[in-house]
Scaffold this motif. Structure first.
Motif: not given
Length: 275
Positions: A179-187
């Motif tokens: 909870d409360g975490l945003q997960v993305t990617s730059s590569w």
């Protein structure tokens, strides 16, 4: 009718910089022309603000805003104090660190202008974490430390690296349960972990508000998944020719690649030409 652009926010790696990690002459001239035309400029990058700021100053871009760490730490110019500094709650940051350590992943903790590296299976080079080291005003890199103490200091972003796509996908699923975490990617080989709601889109919205601009007057340029949040909020979104398919699908227009001065082409075609 072409939009009236008053702010241009650009990603760095894969966008503003060419494959040699340099700002081309054409891109620099286009930025200066935009500045002279009264258009505000911003670098919106996953890099630490001090790293992007030194890059800007080296290229005499003294008035460009620095939106660092995917919006985690933002300043109105390369030498200004931050007006926004968003950090992960300490318990959440610690949970992310422990999960990365359990999986044997290499990960870096970004605390404004400091990165603390915990080496796992992959031994990464110094340049994989940033471009400026050992000069005045540059970020600081250290290795290892007390995770609880670091989490308490205020971590803006965590980047974890895994070369095995299946293992990376499995960790992404586990991270998304927090909870409360945003997960993305730059590569393709990393995950970037941010506080929920903190991303490049928030950075662009906060900057536009500071400048008294409507989002319809904002053009953004990017190439990878962590740019999608700013694509969703801007009036005009431009994907690089080398962008991922998801980014191209979300864009209003596609420019040339970063090897072909795509930023310069976009600025001249959609921001400087009269409608």
């Amino acid at each position: 009718m072409k939009p009236t652009i008053r702010l241009i926010a650009m990603d760095m790696d894969g966008t503003l910089l060419n494959p040699a990690q340099q700002l081309s002459r054409e891109n620099r001239l286009a930025l200066l022309d935009a500045h002279r035309a009264g258009i505000r400029l911003a670098i919106c990058s996953g890099r630490m603000p001090g790293d992007s700021a030194l890059f800007a100053l080296e290229n005499r871009l003294e008035q460009i805003a620095i939106l660092g760490l995917n919006g985690g730490c933002c300043q109105l110019s390369p030498v200004a104090a931050p007006y926004a500094n968003h950090v992960l709650p300490a318990p959440l940051a610690l949970a992310c660190c422990r999960l990365c350590a359990e999986k044997g992943m290499t990960f870096g903790l970004f605390l404004r202008n400091q990165v603390v590296i915990f080496q796992g299976k992959a031994e990464l080079r110094r340049c994989d974490w940033g471009g400026h080291w050992d000069t005045s005003g540059a970020p600081v890199m250290t290795y290892g430390g007390n995770m609880e103490q670091l989490a308490a200091q205020g971590i803006n972003k965590i980047v974890c690296v895994e070369e095995d796509p299946a293992a990376l996908s499995a960790v992404r699923k586990e991270m998304k349960k927090l909870d409360g975490l945003q997960v993305t990617s730059s590569w393709v080989n990393n995950l970037e972990l941010m506080p929920a709601g903190v991303d490049k889109g928030l950075a662009v919205r906060e900057l536009a508000q500071h400048l008294g601009l409507d989002l319809s007057q904002v053009m953004v340029i990017g190439d990878y998944d962590n740019d999608l949040s700013m694509f969703r909020c801007a009036g005009f979104a431009v994907a690089m020719g080398n962008a991922s398919e998801a980014v191209k699908a979300a864009a209003h227009a596609v420019t040339l690649t970063n090897a072909e001065d795509g930023v310069a082409y976009a600025i001249r075609k959609w921001a400087l030409e009269k409608a």
